[in-house]
Scaffold this active site. Sequence first.
Site, PDB file in Angstrom:
ATOM      1  N   HIS A  35      60.217  93.762  67.153  1.00 31.27           N
ATOM      2  CA  HIS A  35      60.536  92.653  66.252  1.00 31.27           C
ATOM      3  C   HIS A  35      59.257  91.984  65.757  1.00 31.27           C
ATOM      4  O   HIS A  35      58.545  91.350  66.533  1.00 31.27           O
ATOM      5  CB  HIS A  35      61.389  91.651  67.038  1.00 31.27           C
ATOM      6  CG  HIS A  35      61.841  90.464  66.257  1.00 31.27           C
ATOM      7  ND1 HIS A  35      61.350  89.206  66.480  1.00 31.27           N
ATOM      8  CD2 HIS A  35      62.760  90.355  65.273  1.00 31.27           C
ATOM      9  CE1 HIS A  35      61.963  88.352  65.662  1.00 31.27           C
ATOM     10  NE2 HIS A  35      62.816  89.024  64.920  1.00 31.27           N
ATOM     11  N   GLU A  62      59.327  96.519  62.876  1.00 32.72           N
ATOM     12  CA  GLU A  62      60.132  95.726  61.931  1.00 32.72           C
ATOM     13  C   GLU A  62      59.277  94.857  61.021  1.00 32.72           C
ATOM     14  O   GLU A  62      58.753  93.832  61.460  1.00 32.72           O
ATOM     15  CB  GLU A  62      61.096  94.806  62.676  1.00 32.72           C
ATOM     16  CG  GLU A  62      62.083  94.138  61.732  1.00 32.72           C
ATOM     17  CD  GLU A  62      62.331  92.651  61.970  1.00 32.72           C
ATOM     18  OE1 GLU A  62      61.578  92.011  62.708  1.00 32.72           O
ATOM     19  OE2 GLU A  62      63.289  92.142  61.367  1.00 32.72           O
ATOM     20  N   ASP A  64      59.556  92.146  58.140  1.00 28.46           N
ATOM     21  CA  ASP A  64      60.327  91.317  57.217  1.00 28.46           C
ATOM     22  C   ASP A  64      59.555  91.340  55.895  1.00 28.46           C
ATOM     23  O   ASP A  64      58.323  91.302  55.899  1.00 28.46           O
ATOM     24  CB  ASP A  64      60.415  89.876  57.733  1.00 28.46           C
ATOM     25  CG  ASP A  64      61.246  89.755  59.001  1.00 28.46           C
ATOM     26  OD1 ASP A  64      62.246  90.483  59.127  1.00 28.46           O
ATOM     27  OD2 ASP A  64      60.882  88.933  59.858  1.00 28.46           O
ATOM     28  N   HIS A  77      57.786  86.713  57.572  1.00 30.59           N
ATOM     29  CA  HIS A  77      59.152  86.304  57.892  1.00 30.59           C
ATOM     30  C   HIS A  77      59.735  85.383  56.827  1.00 30.59           C
ATOM     31  O   HIS A  77      60.944  85.360  56.609  1.00 30.59           O
ATOM     32  CB  HIS A  77      59.183  85.604  59.247  1.00 30.59           C
ATOM     33  CG  HIS A  77      60.559  85.213  59.696  1.00 30.59           C
ATOM     34  ND1 HIS A  77      61.061  83.943  59.581  1.00 30.59           N
ATOM     35  CD2 HIS A  77      61.549  85.947  60.265  1.00 30.59           C
ATOM     36  CE1 HIS A  77      62.288  83.893  60.063  1.00 30.59           C
ATOM     37  NE2 HIS A  77      62.622  85.100  60.480  1.00 30.59           N
ATOM     38  N   GLU A 171      63.364  94.294  56.588  1.00 30.78           N
ATOM     39  CA  GLU A 171      64.400  93.307  56.244  1.00 30.78           C
ATOM     40  C   GLU A 171      64.038  92.640  54.926  1.00 30.78           C
ATOM     41  O   GLU A 171      62.940  92.078  54.789  1.00 30.78           O
ATOM     42  CB  GLU A 171      64.521  92.234  57.332  1.00 30.78           C
ATOM     43  CG  GLU A 171      65.582  91.193  56.947  1.00 30.78           C
ATOM     44  CD  GLU A 171      65.717  90.028  57.920  1.00 30.78           C
ATOM     45  OE1 GLU A 171      65.124  90.079  59.021  1.00 30.78           O
ATOM     46  OE2 GLU A 171      66.413  89.067  57.563  1.00 30.78           O
TER      47      GLU A 171
END
Length: 354
Positions: A35, A62, A64, A77, A171
């Site tokens: 993450h 991951e 973002d 993020h 994401e």
Amino acid sequence: MLATLAPVHASGQTGAMTSPAAVEKPLSPPIVIAHRGASGLRPEHTIAAYRLAIEQGADFIEPDLVLTKDNVFIARHENDITGTTDVSTRPEFAGRKTTKTIDGASHTGWFTEDFTLREIKTLRAKERLPQFRPESATYDGRFEIPTLAEVIALAKEGSRLTGRTIGIYPETKHPSYFQSIGKPMEAKLVAELKKVGWDSADAPVFIQSFEVNNLKALKGMTKVRLIQLMDAAGGPADAGKNSAPTSYAAMATPEGLRAIATYAYGIGPNKNVIWDGKLNPTSVVANAHAAGLRVHPWTFRAENAFLPAVYRSGTDPATHGDITAEIQAYLKFGVDGFFTDFPLQGVNALKAAK
Ligand code: G3P
Ligand code: CA
């Protein structure tokens, strides 16, 4: 890039906590998703954080994603970069501070869409949670903000050097907001993935979003697997638009899950959506599996501040508790993977569960 690779060690953690009986089997072998990288140990969304995650054995890293003024995907993020970069200390950018409404909330700070990539590259990342992660904060000021292209290159290099397949789990952040300012994300992301050969259902990629309509749009653009995120409260930023559900609670019902299965490969729920608070699972994992959906909960963090009481060690919020035992409990819930800021503990939890 990954000149040396640290071995993946067994953790040596002992914390034998009460665990629930096995109640559900995963649909797929569980994966460890780093993450924001190994973000418990390095400032999040930096190449250093992603590289350490690969070295620790993560299957996926991951990023973002948000966009710059010149439409380049970068790993952050939020598009508000006040809290995770040194932008507020840069006199040359003082005039860029502004207030914007994003997904219905007012934010004052500095925003990626007001900076070219060249300007972004002059900034340096800083630790978001220095009160919990002082060691990570010692790396403040050292690392650039990576582009998606750089994250992809790292994953591919990591695969080559480790012999494992390292995937990415991007994401799209605030897709409706970016659409509203003339910066739609979906086609651009699909094109960037296609350019590196990642346009099939077996590509080592999952695209995730809290919003519904952009995932449905992506479903028509790519075969890459899609993940519907859901929080433990509230609803998606595009709630009600084109019949999108108005709450995450509605999305987590059997009917809601069957609807998600028409466009997504799986769900990414807040871990509290699938835990009843008493070491037992809710019915969401079984219902998701019945709909054919994989389940990848978030976010497993080692600090007491983020752990259920049963896994904490002492009372200092920054002290690490038994995250490995917590992840093992969720593995018994039948999850198909999990997001963690501490990939090494995630890898160890998986090994212990086998
Ligand atoms: O994407 C899974 C998890 O990361 C969602 O929460 O806020 O950390 O992006 P967030
Ligand atoms: Ca995320």
